[in-house]
Motif scaffolding. Sequence first.
Motif, PDB file in Angstrom:
ATOM      1  N   UNK A 124       0.828  -1.200   0.000  1.00 65.66           N
ATOM      2  CA  UNK A 124       0.000   0.000   0.000  1.00 65.66           C
ATOM      3  C   UNK A 124       0.866   1.256   0.000  1.00 65.66           C
ATOM      4  N   UNK A 125       0.732   2.065  -1.033  1.00 63.40           N
ATOM      5  CA  UNK A 125       1.447   3.337  -1.083  1.00 63.40           C
ATOM      6  C   UNK A 125       2.912   3.257  -1.427  1.00 63.40           C
ATOM      7  N   UNK A 126       3.400   2.110  -1.912  1.00 58.04           N
ATOM      8  CA  UNK A 126       4.806   2.020  -2.293  1.00 58.04           C
ATOM      9  C   UNK A 126       4.926   1.350  -3.655  1.00 58.04           C
ATOM     10  N   UNK A 127       5.750   1.959  -4.510  1.00 55.19           N
ATOM     11  CA  UNK A 127       6.023   1.356  -5.814  1.00 55.19           C
ATOM     12  C   UNK A 127       7.528   1.284  -6.040  1.00 55.19           C
ATOM     13  N   UNK A 128       7.896   0.406  -6.970  1.00 56.79           N
ATOM     14  CA  UNK A 128       9.300   0.232  -7.372  1.00 56.79           C
ATOM     15  C   UNK A 128       9.371   0.482  -8.870  1.00 56.79           C
ATOM     16  N   UNK A 129      10.276   1.372  -9.243  1.00 55.74           N
ATOM     17  CA  UNK A 129      10.487   1.729 -10.646  1.00 55.74           C
ATOM     18  C   UNK A 129      11.912   1.354 -11.017  1.00 55.74           C
ATOM     19  N   UNK A 130      12.062   0.709 -12.165  1.00 55.79           N
ATOM     20  CA  UNK A 130      13.403   0.451 -12.695  1.00 55.79           C
ATOM     21  C   UNK A 130      13.611   1.405 -13.858  1.00 55.79           C
ATOM     22  N   UNK A 131      14.639   2.228 -13.731  1.00 63.79           N
ATOM     23  CA  UNK A 131      14.922   3.248 -14.736  1.00 63.79           C
ATOM     24  C   UNK A 131      16.416   3.222 -15.039  1.00 63.79           C
ATOM     25  N   UNK A 132      16.750   2.606 -16.149  1.00 65.28           N
ATOM     26  CA  UNK A 132      18.167   2.478 -16.495  1.00 65.28           C
ATOM     27  C   UNK A 132      18.885   1.655 -15.453  1.00 65.28           C
ATOM     28  N   UNK A 136      14.113   3.036  -8.283  1.00 66.07           N
ATOM     29  CA  UNK A 136      13.484   4.147  -7.589  1.00 66.07           C
ATOM     30  C   UNK A 136      12.330   3.591  -6.769  1.00 66.07           C
ATOM     31  N   UNK A 137      12.371   3.835  -5.470  1.00 67.46           N
ATOM     32  CA  UNK A 137      11.275   3.445  -4.589  1.00 67.46           C
ATOM     33  C   UNK A 137      10.508   4.703  -4.206  1.00 67.46           C
ATOM     34  N   UNK A 138       9.198   4.662  -4.413  1.00 66.59           N
ATOM     35  CA  UNK A 138       8.341   5.792  -4.081  1.00 66.59           C
ATOM     36  C   UNK A 138       7.381   5.333  -2.998  1.00 66.59           C
ATOM     37  N   UNK A 139       7.304   6.112  -1.906  1.00 68.34           N
ATOM     38  CA  UNK A 139       6.418   5.750  -0.803  1.00 68.34           C
ATOM     39  C   UNK A 139       5.880   7.012  -0.148  1.00 68.34           C
ATOM     40  N   UNK A 140       4.947   6.809   0.760  1.00 70.15           N
ATOM     41  CA  UNK A 140       4.336   7.904   1.505  1.00 70.15           C
ATOM     42  C   UNK A 140       4.745   7.763   2.966  1.00 70.15           C
ATOM     43  N   UNK A 141       5.192   8.866   3.562  1.00 71.14           N
ATOM     44  CA  UNK A 141       5.611   8.828   4.964  1.00 71.14           C
ATOM     45  C   UNK A 141       4.394   8.794   5.883  1.00 71.14           C
ATOM     46  N   UNK A 142       4.637   8.492   7.144  1.00 66.20           N
ATOM     47  CA  UNK A 142       3.580   8.485   8.153  1.00 66.20           C
ATOM     48  C   UNK A 142       3.400   9.865   8.797  1.00 66.20           C
ATOM     49  N   UNK A 143       4.175  10.846   8.353  1.00 64.39           N
ATOM     50  CA  UNK A 143       4.099  12.194   8.923  1.00 64.39           C
ATOM     51  C   UNK A 143       2.723  12.813   8.682  1.00 64.39           C
ATOM     52  N   UNK A 144       2.413  13.842   9.455  1.00 61.51           N
ATOM     53  CA  UNK A 144       1.201  14.645   9.254  1.00 61.51           C
ATOM     54  C   UNK A 144       1.635  16.078   9.024  1.00 61.51           C
ATOM     55  N   UNK A 145       1.487  16.670   7.871  1.00 56.11           N
ATOM     56  CA  UNK A 145       1.000  16.049   6.653  1.00 56.11           C
ATOM     57  C   UNK A 145       2.034  15.083   6.069  1.00 56.11           C
ATOM     58  N   UNK A 146       1.529  14.137   5.317  1.00 54.19           N
ATOM     59  CA  UNK A 146       2.392  13.108   4.731  1.00 54.19           C
ATOM     60  C   UNK A 146       3.362  13.719   3.730  1.00 54.19           C
ATOM     61  N   UNK A 147       4.504  13.061   3.599  1.00 48.88           N
ATOM     62  CA  UNK A 147       5.499  13.444   2.595  1.00 48.88           C
ATOM     63  C   UNK A 147       5.594  12.336   1.569  1.00 48.88           C
ATOM     64  N   UNK A 148       5.867  12.716   0.342  1.00 50.05           N
ATOM     65  CA  UNK A 148       6.133  11.753  -0.714  1.00 50.05           C
ATOM     66  C   UNK A 148       7.638  11.524  -0.729  1.00 50.05           C
ATOM     67  N   UNK A 150      10.969   9.688  -2.314  1.00 49.97           N
ATOM     68  CA  UNK A 150      11.486   9.101  -3.547  1.00 49.97           C
ATOM     69  C   UNK A 150      12.952   8.771  -3.299  1.00 49.97           C
ATOM     70  N   UNK A 151      13.250   7.479  -3.236  1.00 45.71           N
ATOM     71  CA  UNK A 151      14.608   7.018  -2.971  1.00 45.71           C
ATOM     72  C   UNK A 151      15.203   6.425  -4.238  1.00 45.71           C
TER      73      UNK A 151
END
Length: 165
Positions: A124-132, A136-148, A150-151
């Motif tokens: 839930x809320x996390x994807x993995x991208x292969x680029x070259x 790239x891992x994209x997720x949503x933090x548990x902070x309020x407000x949430x942060x996007x 991108x690692x």
Amino acid sequence: MWGIKTEAIVSLYKKGDYKQVCKLGMREYYRGNKEPHFAAMVGMACAKNDVINPLGILQRSLVTTKALRSSATYFATLILTKRLLYQHFIDGIKLDSFVLPKYNHILSTVLDHVVRKDYVQMGRGMIRIESGDRIILVSVSDDKPARLLVDEYAGAKLLQRHWYQ
């Protein structure tokens, strides 16, 4: 004519100290240095340093030449891309109908893959991208407000963490 502070900021830009250029350049911009080429340089430094919000202010004066208008479009695209990705991951809006210019910026790369559905859902809320050669891992933090978050990884090594709100 540019003052000594502006010359020092240009020197920092040439050295690749984009964080300082963004910080000091925005200060000088608010103090009155609205010269378009200075604003474009500061905006490029901010974009390289993931400081996206000031780009909306800086792009307003970039209208007098083709190159400056191109910079303004780049800035506006990054702002819109950041907002769209945030809404996609936080609010679940669909992005498959969006077509924006593609740039060599992590936000543009992520949007391109999300629009094409070229990623692996990892929970839930996390994807993995292969680029070259990067993952790239994209997720949503548990902070309020949430942060996007991108690692970017090369193998198991974290290259850079980006975060956006």
